[in-house]
Design a protein around this motif. Structure first.
Motif, PDB file in Angstrom:
ATOM      1  N   GLU A 110       0.831  -1.205   0.000  1.00 31.64           N
ATOM      2  CA  GLU A 110       0.000   0.000   0.000  1.00 31.64           C
ATOM      3  C   GLU A 110       0.864   1.253   0.000  1.00 31.64           C
ATOM      4  O   GLU A 110       0.570   2.220  -0.705  1.00 31.64           O
ATOM      5  CB  GLU A 110      -0.938   0.002   1.212  1.00 31.64           C
ATOM      6  N   SER A 129      -1.014  -1.451  -6.260  1.00 32.76           N
ATOM      7  CA  SER A 129      -2.345  -1.442  -5.650  1.00 32.76           C
ATOM      8  C   SER A 129      -3.115  -2.718  -5.978  1.00 32.76           C
ATOM      9  O   SER A 129      -3.849  -3.251  -5.130  1.00 32.76           O
ATOM     10  CB  SER A 129      -3.138  -0.207  -6.088  1.00 32.76           C
ATOM     11  N   SER A 130      -2.936  -3.247  -7.191  1.00 38.00           N
ATOM     12  CA  SER A 130      -3.589  -4.504  -7.550  1.00 38.00           C
ATOM     13  C   SER A 130      -3.022  -5.666  -6.728  1.00 38.00           C
ATOM     14  O   SER A 130      -3.773  -6.548  -6.270  1.00 38.00           O
ATOM     15  CB  SER A 130      -3.417  -4.784  -9.050  1.00 38.00           C
ATOM     16  N   ALA A 133      -4.511  -5.402  -3.290  1.00 31.53           N
ATOM     17  CA  ALA A 133      -5.887  -5.917  -3.240  1.00 31.53           C
ATOM     18  C   ALA A 133      -5.901  -7.449  -3.238  1.00 31.53           C
ATOM     19  O   ALA A 133      -6.740  -8.075  -2.575  1.00 31.53           O
ATOM     20  CB  ALA A 133      -6.694  -5.380  -4.420  1.00 31.53           C
ATOM     21  N   SER A 137      -7.398  -9.243   0.475  1.00 37.12           N
ATOM     22  CA  SER A 137      -8.748  -9.256  -0.103  1.00 37.12           C
ATOM     23  C   SER A 137      -9.838  -9.033   0.938  1.00 37.12           C
ATOM     24  O   SER A 137     -10.968  -8.681   0.585  1.00 37.12           O
ATOM     25  CB  SER A 137      -8.986 -10.586  -0.831  1.00 37.12           C
ATOM     26  N   GLN A 140     -11.561  -3.792   2.602  1.00 40.53           N
ATOM     27  CA  GLN A 140     -12.249  -2.981   1.589  1.00 40.53           C
ATOM     28  C   GLN A 140     -11.365  -1.850   1.075  1.00 40.53           C
ATOM     29  O   GLN A 140     -11.457  -1.443  -0.085  1.00 40.53           O
ATOM     30  CB  GLN A 140     -13.522  -2.390   2.198  1.00 40.53           C
ATOM     31  N   ALA A 142      -8.342  -1.906   0.321  1.00 39.40           N
ATOM     32  CA  ALA A 142      -7.430  -2.357  -0.731  1.00 39.40           C
ATOM     33  C   ALA A 142      -8.060  -2.149  -2.109  1.00 39.40           C
ATOM     34  O   ALA A 142      -7.384  -1.707  -3.046  1.00 39.40           O
ATOM     35  CB  ALA A 142      -7.083  -3.826  -0.520  1.00 39.40           C
ATOM     36  N   TYR A 143      -9.342  -2.428  -2.243  1.00 41.90           N
ATOM     37  CA  TYR A 143     -10.030  -2.205  -3.520  1.00 41.90           C
ATOM     38  C   TYR A 143     -10.155  -0.704  -3.812  1.00 41.90           C
ATOM     39  O   TYR A 143     -10.048  -0.274  -4.961  1.00 41.90           O
ATOM     40  CB  TYR A 143     -11.403  -2.876  -3.506  1.00 41.90           C
ATOM     41  N   ALA A 166     -16.100  -5.048  -8.608  1.00 41.40           N
ATOM     42  CA  ALA A 166     -15.563  -5.342  -7.272  1.00 41.40           C
ATOM     43  C   ALA A 166     -16.352  -6.475  -6.621  1.00 41.40           C
ATOM     44  O   ALA A 166     -17.528  -6.680  -6.921  1.00 41.40           O
ATOM     45  CB  ALA A 166     -15.628  -4.090  -6.404  1.00 41.40           C
TER      46      ALA A 166
END
Length: 488
Positions: A110, A129-130, A133, A137, A140, A142-143, A166
């Motif tokens: 992050e 960032s992907s 995520a 998982s 929230q 992270a998305y 999402a």
């Protein structure tokens, strides 16, 4: 990253979002004393101290981490601290070291995504960032980080598509409503944006940034009292919330009490060094509104000097607008060079290029440049305002009608853009759709001097001299005798 470390980090993250700021800080201190995963809690605790504006607590935790043998959690936490302190190069180096030691460390991922955004390296930010995520998982946020990377890159359609895809766990969360609010904001639907931010604050009542964003949207809607209340709530949660302090500054300027407004701006400068240049951009926008272009350029020069690359780029784009409005064409030509190779060009750069082409007598090319941009990005509303100003000179009714249709489907976000749209429509001879659209925009920007000046002009043209006089008597002094034929 061990399972115990991740469990502790996630537990600390839940505490940070579910409790009052200082209570959460105290609870995380107790949690950090656990034998396993304590360093993960300390990294999240440092992030929390930065988020709530407790710079003393953040500095104390950073010192503890710096005096330890550097592990991934320690390095990731210190990366966040360096970023907020506007030491972006150091933050990037610390994040890279943390990532080398542990490529799935959620705090390192992050932090690296955040710093890559500050560097304007959005492709790299999207990678981090992907990965964040994927590694976290259950979180929230992270998305939301992936969504926000798309937003900062200027790709709102990709951001909207990501939110639509999402997972179910993200839907109806505070982060989901915040994302929807930002999309509505950028697409010109301020009412829906405010509604979504309100839902977000109900789901995360201690989120200072959510309250701050809500206050900004409410102020844009003309709901000054509600905006002030939301801003004060944000400041209760984070005393150095830059967005909330600048909302209050704007609210006091609207009340014609600039001294109080300047006080809030000075307080905003005392926040995290990373965000200090946002005050320069804020003052720049107000200077543009009153046509003090010399002041605007001075503020932008300082923002470009002290800002991180992300904010430096924002200042450079606003500078294009100021140079165009003030007629500094030679400087504008030079300032445009770095942006002309971008694909697609930023809207500010497209508008500035069109202004330069128009100045050189190439009005058709100016209109074409903006029209082509709007075909690629039909979600962007403010470009229509500038398109009208060129279509008016070309006297092409068909293109005017198409542009009017675009504005009716995508209303402007700011009062300045709203004024430019209506004024350009009147100049282009499209008064039939301009008059009802003016009424609608006045409902959203009821205290905007430019729109009320246009309403007075409309009443005057319709023979309602008394109605026009009543409105003119309430205008700010600089608007009472404003004449578009002599004023820029």
């Amino acid at each position: 990253m061990t399972e115990a470390e991740y469990a502790r980090y996630h537990e600390a993250d839940v505490i940070a979002k579910a409790m009052p700021p200082q209570a959460a800080l105290a609870e995380m201190r107790e949690l950090a004393r656990a034998q396993e995963g304590g360093q993960a809690v300390e990294a999240r605790m440092l992030m929390h101290a930065l988020e709530i504006g407790d710079r003393a607590a953040a500095a104390s935790i950073e010192t503890i981490l710096a005096n330890r043998t550097p592990g991934p959690w320690e390095l990731a936490g210190r990366s966040w601290y360096a970023a907020y302190d506007n030491r972006v190069g150091e933050a990037e180096a610390l994040g890279a070291q943390a990532f080398q030691l542990d490529s799935v460390n959620v705090c390192a991922l992050e932090a690296s995504a955040f710093v890559a955004c500050l560097r304007c390296d959005f492709a790299r930010a999207l990678e981090f960032s992907s990965a964040y995520a994927a590694a976290d998982s259950a979180n929230q946020e992270a998305y939301y980080r992936v969504f926000w990377t798309h937003i900062l890159a200027g790709d709102e359609p990709a951001a909207a598509e990501y939110i639509r895809q999402a997972p179910a766990s993200f839907v109806d969360s505070a982060s989901h409503h915040a994302a929807s609010a930002h999309l509505a904001w950028r697409f010109g639907d301020l009412e829906r944006s405010a509604q979504c931010f309100r839902r977000a604050t109900r789901r995360r009542e201690f989120g200072a940034e959510l309250w701050s964003d809500l206050s900004t949207v409410l102020l844009a809607l003309g709901c000054d009292e509600d905006a002030t209340e939301a801003a004060h709530r944000a400041i209760e949660l984070n005393p150095i919330s830059v967005g909330a302090l600048l909302t209050l500054a704007d609210a006091w300027h609207r009340r014609r009490k600039p001294r109080t407004g300047h006080t809030y701006e000075r307080w905003a400068v005392l926040g995290h060094p990373l965000y200090a240049c946002l005050v320069d951009l804020h003052v720049t926008n107000r200077a543009i509104t009153v046509k003090d272009y010399a002041m605007a350029l001075r503020c932008l020069k300082h923002a470009e000097k002290v800002g991180a690359p992300l904010y430096r780029r924002s200042a450079q784009l606003v500078r294009l607008e100021v140079l165009s409005l003030s007629g500094h064409w030679d400087e504008l030509r030079s300032a445009l060079v770095p942006f002309q190779n971008e694909s697609p060009m930023a809207l500010c750069a497209v508008i500035a290029l069109a202004s330069l082409l128009d100045c050189e007598g190439r009005t058709v090319e100016a209109a074409d440049a903006i029209e082509q941009y709007l075909r690629r990005r039909p979600d962007v509303e403010s470009g229509s305002a500038w398109l009208f100003s060129y279509l008016a000179k070309l006297d092409e009714p068909g293109r005017v009608a198409a542009a009017v249709d675009h504005v009716l489907r995508h209303p402007p976000v700011s009062s300045r853009d709203a004024f430019q749209v209506i004024y350009s429509m009147v100049e282009a001879g499209a008064t039939a759709p301009a008059n009802p659209l003016l009424e609608g925009l006045l409902a959203g920007f009821s205290d905007d001097n430019g729109l009320r000046w246009l309403k007075a002009e409309q009443l005057q043209a319709e023979g309602d001299v008394n109605g026009a006089k009543v409105i003119r008597d309430t205008l700010a002094p600089e608007w009472m005798n404003w004449d578009p034929r002599t004023e820029p």
